[in-house]
Each structure stands twice: as structure tokens, then as C-alpha cells.
Design a protein around this motif. Structure first.
Motif, PDB file in Angstrom:
ATOM      1  N   GLN A 154       0.899  -0.985   0.100  1.00 56.61           N
ATOM      2  CA  GLN A 154      -0.141  -0.414  -0.093  1.00 56.61           C
ATOM      3  C   GLN A 154       1.335   1.084  -0.558  1.00 56.61           C
ATOM      4  N   ASN A 155       2.255   1.525  -0.964  1.00 61.29           N
ATOM      5  CA  ASN A 155       2.620   2.792  -0.664  1.00 61.29           C
ATOM      6  C   ASN A 155       4.135   2.381  -1.826  1.00 61.29           C
ATOM      7  N   ASP A 156       4.350   3.207  -1.666  1.00 57.19           N
ATOM      8  CA  ASP A 156       5.073   3.770  -3.693  1.00 57.19           C
ATOM      9  C   ASP A 156       6.730   3.091  -3.769  1.00 57.19           C
ATOM     10  N   GLU A 157       6.753   3.872  -2.429  1.00 62.55           N
ATOM     11  CA  GLU A 157       8.001   3.644  -1.811  1.00 62.55           C
ATOM     12  C   GLU A 157       8.278   1.864  -2.047  1.00 62.55           C
ATOM     13  N   ASP A 158       7.684   1.114  -1.194  1.00 57.16           N
ATOM     14  CA  ASP A 158       8.029  -0.195  -0.419  1.00 57.16           C
ATOM     15  C   ASP A 158       8.015  -0.484  -1.939  1.00 57.16           C
ATOM     16  N   ALA A 159       6.634  -0.610  -2.698  1.00 57.02           N
ATOM     17  CA  ALA A 159       6.346  -1.068  -4.107  1.00 57.02           C
ATOM     18  C   ALA A 159       7.635  -1.429  -4.661  1.00 57.02           C
ATOM     19  N   GLU A 160       8.325  -0.081  -4.899  1.00 59.98           N
ATOM     20  CA  GLU A 160       9.842   0.128  -5.832  1.00 59.98           C
ATOM     21  C   GLU A 160      10.158  -0.742  -5.757  1.00 59.98           C
ATOM     22  N   ASP A 161      10.481  -0.674  -3.788  1.00 58.00           N
ATOM     23  CA  ASP A 161      12.268  -1.488  -3.414  1.00 58.00           C
ATOM     24  C   ASP A 161      11.318  -2.792  -3.496  1.00 58.00           C
ATOM     25  N   VAL A 162      10.410  -3.186  -3.706  1.00 56.54           N
ATOM     26  CA  VAL A 162       9.844  -4.536  -3.481  1.00 56.54           C
ATOM     27  C   VAL A 162      10.124  -5.344  -5.535  1.00 56.54           C
ATOM     28  N   LEU A 163       9.460  -4.474  -5.988  1.00 63.78           N
ATOM     29  CA  LEU A 163       9.443  -4.517  -7.307  1.00 63.78           C
ATOM     30  C   LEU A 163      11.594  -4.439  -8.173  1.00 63.78           C
ATOM     31  N   GLN A 164      12.054  -3.998  -7.656  1.00 61.17           N
ATOM     32  CA  GLN A 164      13.130  -3.888  -7.529  1.00 61.17           C
ATOM     33  C   GLN A 164      13.923  -4.985  -7.196  1.00 61.17           C
ATOM     34  N   ASP A 165      14.075  -5.658  -5.754  1.00 58.39           N
ATOM     35  CA  ASP A 165      14.048  -7.111  -5.161  1.00 58.39           C
ATOM     36  C   ASP A 165      13.682  -8.489  -5.454  1.00 58.39           C
ATOM     37  N   ALA A 166      13.054  -7.912  -6.296  1.00 53.54           N
ATOM     38  CA  ALA A 166      12.327  -9.343  -6.902  1.00 53.54           C
ATOM     39  C   ALA A 166      12.573  -9.528  -8.292  1.00 53.54           C
ATOM     40  N   PHE A 167      13.342  -8.250  -8.528  1.00 51.87           N
ATOM     41  CA  PHE A 167      13.791  -9.211  -9.828  1.00 51.87           C
ATOM     42  C   PHE A 167      14.773  -9.220  -9.638  1.00 51.87           C
ATOM     43  N   LEU A 168      15.180  -8.421  -9.344  1.00 49.37           N
ATOM     44  CA  LEU A 168      17.047  -8.862  -8.842  1.00 49.37           C
ATOM     45  C   LEU A 168      16.921 -10.561  -8.491  1.00 49.37           C
ATOM     46  N   LYS A 169      15.844 -10.736  -6.791  1.00 51.93           N
ATOM     47  CA  LYS A 169      16.616 -11.750  -6.090  1.00 51.93           C
ATOM     48  C   LYS A 169      16.131 -13.179  -7.796  1.00 51.93           C
ATOM     49  N   ALA A 170      15.444 -12.671  -8.292  1.00 53.23           N
ATOM     50  CA  ALA A 170      14.548 -14.317  -9.531  1.00 53.23           C
ATOM     51  C   ALA A 170      16.055 -14.061 -10.765  1.00 53.23           C
ATOM     52  N   TYR A 171      16.562 -13.094 -10.759  1.00 54.19           N
ATOM     53  CA  TYR A 171      17.755 -13.070 -11.351  1.00 54.19           C
ATOM     54  C   TYR A 171      18.626 -13.909 -11.379  1.00 54.19           C
TER      55      TYR A 171
END
Ligand code: ZN
Lengths: 206, 84
Positions: free
Chosen positions: A46-63
């Protein structure tokens, strides 16, 4: 490969190329799914900043863990699991947390969830522009309690199974089912305000 | 005949087609006889469809660029494991 299989074929070959070290193939996967992952992250945090962090972390972790990905399952489903775990971790880490943990029991029983029963227009989506419709849907889903919203997000938007959803959220199968029912009914109620057929208001109290 | 309350309890499983045939017959009999529950079933089904049918919004350009830069850095690190 026939043309009808192009969609799945593309994804499988992108994943394979990315595994072999082709970073442009991975970038394509990122471009394809970044919107969906961001929406998912935002609906949980429910928060843009956290959502951006999650977005980056998820794609980096998946990589990072691409070699662990079993190609018989769908890449997106695998990515969703990573993103949900990242988002839940961030929720738990929040210092001034006023949100209820998602695995805490919520009262799903005695709420009166059906207040208005009205027939919808045949094609209510036509009454609103694309942007306006998105606004209605986003606002409606964000108005749900987090415990209901997340279950709806995973089951009905990301199309995870009941069992997968239960496992990811640390809930029992019956808890997922009862939250999903409330979420669907509450969203139905909210959308009815926008989509009901003009001029025939029927109110019913069950 | 099921009550409306009983019908609502089963609504989700009915929509997901995970109820056994006996119960499904009872649920179908209920909506044939009860216009309210018929409307609830129909509008709930359409609620799910409308959410499934709408694409996620494009993410803000700056968020996209930062993500792509982070992925590129990761890719570079993958190629040269000793580089920082
Ligand atoms: Zn009924």
C-alpha cells in the motif's frame, strides 16, 4: 512450434537465454512483467516506495536464482512467489506498523456483506474510459482489508491456486477460502455502485 | 432448498467449480428459484472477470529506469564475478 504456442514458447526461450547469460533476454522478461509485479507489490504494501523496493528486489533475486527455476512451471508464477515474499518481509520490517499481520485471524463470519443487490448493465466497462475504470478498480481493491485484499490479489488476479496462496501467506486452506469469499463479495458490492443498471435500484437485506 | 445464507457460503466454491455434483445441483436449484442470489452470483462472477480483464498500469518512467539500471548492474556483476 505452432503459432498458437508462440506466447509460451517465447517465454521459455527467453528464460533459457537468460539462464545462459543473455542479459537482454532477462531485460525483456522484466519489461514484460514489471507492471504486474509493481501492482502486486503496491496492493500488498500500500505504498509506492515500498512497492518500488519490492519490484527491484524481486527481479534481482529472481535473476540471482534463475538457475533454480524449474522450467516445467511458469516463470511468472515463480516470480510472484518471490515478489510476495519480499512484500511480506517488508511489511514485517516496517517499524511503525499499524497494519494487521496477514496471517492473523480476521473475523470473516458475521459481517453483513450483501447489502445491495442490483443487476449490472450488460457492458458496464463501456460507461467508463480505460483510465477511469482502472481508477475504480484500484480504489475498490485498496479499500478492502489487507487480509482480504491479498487473498483476492493472489487467487483472482495472479491466478494462484488456493493451496499456493495458503502456503505463501501462512494460512490454512479454509482461511484462504473464507477470506476470498468476503473479498469477492465486498468488491462486488463496491463495483455495484458504479456498474448497476440505471433506474432499477433493488435493495435487499439478507 | 438451501437458504440464501447457505447459498452465499458456497458461492466462492461454486464459482471456482470445486463443489461436488450433489451440492452443485442444490446450488443451481437455488438460483433458479431465487432471483436475488442469481444476481449476486452473476455480479460476483463479473467482478472477478473485470479484475482479470484489466491490464496493470504502466509503471512510472523513473521507476522503470531505476529497475533497468539495477538489472544491468546485476548482469554486469554476473559476467565479472570479481568486479564490484
Ligand atoms: Zn437466495
Amino acid at each position: 512450434m505452432t503459432t498458437t504456442e508462440t506466447g509460451t514458447f517465447d517465454e521459455a526461450s527467453l528464460v533459457r537465454r537468460a539462464k545462459q547469460g543473455d542479459s537482454s533476454a532477462y531485460s525483456e522478461l522484466v519489461s514484460k512483467y514489471e507492471r504486474k509485479v509493481f501492482r502486486l507489490a503496491k496492493n500488498i504494501t500500500q505504498n509506492d516506495e515500498d512497492a518500488e523496493d519490492v519490484l527491484q528486489d524481486a527481479f534481482l533475486k529472481a535473476y540471482e536464482h534463475l538457475d533454480d527455476f524449474q522450467e516445467q512451471s511458469k516463470f511468472y508464477t515463480w516470480l510472484v512467489r518471490i515478489a510476495v515474499n519480499e512484500a511480506l518481509m517488508r511489511l514485517r520490517k516496517r517499524k511503525t506498523d499499524r497494519t494487521v499481520p496477514l496471517d492473523e485471524p480476521v473475523d470473516t463470519g458475521e459481517e453483513t456483506v450483501v447489502r445491495e443487490i442490483a443487476v449490472w448493465e450488460d457492458d458496464p466497462e463501456q460507461r467508463y474510459g480505460k483510465t477511469e475504470l482502472r481508477g475504480i478498480l484500484d480504489e475498490s481493491i485498496l479499500s478492502l482489508k489487507p487480509a482480504f485484499r491479498t487473498v483476492f490479489q493472489l487467487r483472482d488476479i495472479e491466478e494462484l491456486s488456493t493451496e499456493e496462496t495458503a502456503e505463501l501467506l501462512g494460512l490454512s486452506v479454509p482461511a484462504v477460502k473464507s477470506r476470498l469469499l468476503r473479498a469477492r463479495l465486498q468488491l462486488r458490492e463496491r463495483l455495484t455502485r458504479f456498474f448497476k443498471r440505471k433506474g432499477d435500484d433493488v435493495f435487499a437485506y439478507l | 432448498m438451501l437458504t440464501c445464507k447457505e447459498f452465499l457460503q458456497e458461492l466462492s466454491d461454486f464459482l471456482d467449480e470445486t463443489v461436488d455434483p450433489g451440492l452443485r445441483n442444490n446450488l443451481e436449484a437455488h438460483i433458479t428459484a431465487c432471483p436475488n442470489c442469481f444476481v449476486i452470483l452473476d455480479t460476483t462472477k463479473r467482478t472477478i472477470q473485470v479484475y482479470k480483464g484489466v491490464d496493470a498500469q504502466p509503471i512510472p518512467e523513473d521507476v522503470h529506469l531505476r529497475l533497468m539500471r539495477a538489472v544491468d548492474r546485476k548482469a554486469a556483476a554476473r559476467r565479472q564475478p570479481n568486479a564490484t
